[in-house]
Design an enzyme around this catalytic site. Sequence first.
Site, PDB file in Angstrom:
ATOM      1  N   GLY A  15       0.867  -1.170   0.079  1.00  0.00           N
ATOM      2  CA  GLY A  15      -0.124   0.069   0.014  1.00  0.00           C
ATOM      3  C   GLY A  15       0.648   1.413  -0.012  1.00  0.00           C
ATOM      4  O   GLY A  15       0.325   2.181   0.373  1.00  0.00           O
ATOM      5  N   THR A  32       1.762   3.430  -1.973  1.00  0.00           N
ATOM      6  CA  THR A  32       1.320   4.632  -2.891  1.00  0.00           C
ATOM      7  C   THR A  32       0.197   5.393  -2.483  1.00  0.00           C
ATOM      8  O   THR A  32      -0.238   6.550  -2.901  1.00  0.00           O
ATOM      9  CB  THR A  32       1.042   4.323  -4.417  1.00  0.00           C
ATOM     10  OG1 THR A  32      -0.153   3.283  -4.257  1.00  0.00           O
ATOM     11  CG2 THR A  32       2.119   3.638  -5.109  1.00  0.00           C
ATOM     12  N   TYR A  43      -2.146   7.123   0.855  1.00  0.00           N
ATOM     13  CA  TYR A  43      -2.079   8.453   1.866  1.00  0.00           C
ATOM     14  C   TYR A  43      -0.929   8.308   2.852  1.00  0.00           C
ATOM     15  O   TYR A  43       0.065   9.174   3.009  1.00  0.00           O
ATOM     16  CB  TYR A  43      -3.417   8.939   2.332  1.00  0.00           C
ATOM     17  CG  TYR A  43      -3.245   9.943   3.308  1.00  0.00           C
ATOM     18  CD1 TYR A  43      -3.070  11.034   2.497  1.00  0.00           C
ATOM     19  CD2 TYR A  43      -3.664  10.198   4.400  1.00  0.00           C
ATOM     20  CE1 TYR A  43      -2.893  12.425   3.319  1.00  0.00           C
ATOM     21  CE2 TYR A  43      -3.516  11.245   5.177  1.00  0.00           C
ATOM     22  CZ  TYR A  43      -3.120  12.366   4.522  1.00  0.00           C
ATOM     23  OH  TYR A  43      -3.205  13.601   5.270  1.00  0.00           O
ATOM     24  N   LEU A  44      -1.080   7.082   3.677  1.00  0.00           N
ATOM     25  CA  LEU A  44       0.132   6.945   4.766  1.00  0.00           C
ATOM     26  C   LEU A  44       1.230   6.209   4.185  1.00  0.00           C
ATOM     27  O   LEU A  44       2.413   6.197   4.538  1.00  0.00           O
ATOM     28  CB  LEU A  44      -0.421   6.162   5.936  1.00  0.00           C
ATOM     29  CG  LEU A  44       0.522   5.844   6.928  1.00  0.00           C
ATOM     30  CD1 LEU A  44       0.906   7.230   7.577  1.00  0.00           C
ATOM     31  CD2 LEU A  44      -0.262   5.205   8.039  1.00  0.00           C
ATOM     32  N   GLY A  45       0.886   5.140   3.207  1.00  0.00           N
ATOM     33  CA  GLY A  45       1.868   4.227   2.560  1.00  0.00           C
ATOM     34  C   GLY A  45       2.995   5.063   1.987  1.00  0.00           C
ATOM     35  O   GLY A  45       4.125   4.738   2.367  1.00  0.00           O
ATOM     36  N   LYS A  50       0.198   7.034 -10.077  1.00  0.00           N
ATOM     37  CA  LYS A  50       0.768   5.955  -9.215  1.00  0.00           C
ATOM     38  C   LYS A  50       2.101   5.374  -9.909  1.00  0.00           C
ATOM     39  O   LYS A  50       2.970   5.042  -9.012  1.00  0.00           O
ATOM     40  CB  LYS A  50      -0.322   4.669  -9.154  1.00  0.00           C
ATOM     41  CG  LYS A  50       0.284   3.488  -8.459  1.00  0.00           C
ATOM     42  CD  LYS A  50      -0.973   2.681  -8.015  1.00  0.00           C
ATOM     43  CE  LYS A  50      -2.114   3.168  -7.210  1.00  0.00           C
ATOM     44  NZ  LYS A  50      -2.906   2.260  -6.883  1.00  0.00           N
ATOM     45  N   LYS A 110     -10.408  -5.443  11.897  1.00  0.00           N
ATOM     46  CA  LYS A 110      -8.849  -5.454  12.279  1.00  0.00           C
ATOM     47  C   LYS A 110      -8.813  -6.478  13.310  1.00  0.00           C
ATOM     48  O   LYS A 110      -7.761  -7.178  13.511  1.00  0.00           O
ATOM     49  CB  LYS A 110      -8.789  -4.026  12.790  1.00  0.00           C
ATOM     50  CG  LYS A 110      -8.596  -2.952  11.570  1.00  0.00           C
ATOM     51  CD  LYS A 110      -8.312  -1.623  12.239  1.00  0.00           C
ATOM     52  CE  LYS A 110      -8.115  -0.485  10.861  1.00  0.00           C
ATOM     53  NZ  LYS A 110      -7.839   0.892  11.534  1.00  0.00           N
ATOM     54  N   ARG A 155      -5.990  -9.413  13.216  1.00  0.00           N
ATOM     55  CA  ARG A 155      -5.073  -9.473  14.753  1.00  0.00           C
ATOM     56  C   ARG A 155      -5.214 -10.889  15.122  1.00  0.00           C
ATOM     57  O   ARG A 155      -4.152 -11.690  15.580  1.00  0.00           O
ATOM     58  CB  ARG A 155      -5.676  -8.812  15.707  1.00  0.00           C
ATOM     59  CG  ARG A 155      -5.126  -7.152  15.842  1.00  0.00           C
ATOM     60  CD  ARG A 155      -5.351  -6.427  17.144  1.00  0.00           C
ATOM     61  NE  ARG A 155      -5.223  -5.076  16.970  1.00  0.00           N
ATOM     62  CZ  ARG A 155      -4.980  -4.208  18.012  1.00  0.00           C
ATOM     63  NH1 ARG A 155      -5.127  -4.663  19.212  1.00  0.00           N
ATOM     64  NH2 ARG A 155      -4.381  -2.955  17.736  1.00  0.00           N
TER      65      ARG A 155
END
Length: 315
Positions: free
Chosen positions: A14, A16, A18-20, A48, A142, A146
């Site tokens: 991931g 490309t 926002y956080l990646g 990208k 999530k 986990r």
Amino acid sequence: MGSLNESSKVLVIGGTGYLGKRLVKASLDAGHDTYVMHRPEIGVDIEKVQLLLSFKMQGAHLVSASFDDHRSLVDAVSLVDVVICAISGVHIRSHQILLQLKLVQAIKEAGNVKRFLPSEFGTDPARMGDAMEPGRVTFDDKMVVRRAIEEAAIPFTYVSANCFAGYFLGGLCQPGSILPSRDHVTLLGDGNQKGVYVDENDIAAYTLKAIDDPRTLNKTLYIKPPKNILSQRQVVGIWEKHIGKQLHKTLLSEQDFLAAMKEQDYAEQVGLTHYYHVCYEGCLTNFEVEQDQEASKLYPDVRYTTVEEYLKRYV
């Protein structure tokens, strides 16, 4: 599994996003041998492709792999010591959290990964067992990931980064706004519930600090910079000081917020539910975190961006 060294090889999935893209930069800046996974079928997404090429020019390795091709995933994770996943968990974009179950299978089969950091980076889902529908789907998914990680005995670190500054501070904690008004603000409730706001670049920096730290092995890392634990009223006050002007304020009651939320489509309701828990219930600040699990205490050498500093860019 032991601690890692500073030359740990890191795969960002991931990369490309926002956080990646910030995680990729932080990994390169920290001197890690950095790999960025991308899908074979990019099509004509020129932005990208250009971003991937810029990573390559900075020294990153591009790895072609797909969640639909198990062998390619195994081959990709076999290249590295650390896997960081930053695929989207935001419904207004694309909610892909459960895709990571395929990644867990690949990491388990490869057997070489010393640390896996799944796509978390928000509210700690383990503390959201009583979350409201429909937003709880994010936390439930999530937690499914986990459990799979822990059942597979994969070494992990979960990163709880609370509120992304770009989304929350940019809009003065108002849903649907990412630029601060110079005239008016709607306060959620009385505006006094405290949240935790973190610059996305700081999230990436703290995350990369944690990947080879034995203190964060099989634990949750909370990013709660002390100067950034503020109420909406305090955030607005900082903005008013920057622009030298008082904003007109309207209060939005809990009942009116929930009534308005029900009129939105599903994806919007998911996001609004998260605002509700943060801004009306104070879900980010109603518990204590041990000092050995809080990022700014563990890594005092990281100079984090304060809310006051962050808001200056909008003046």
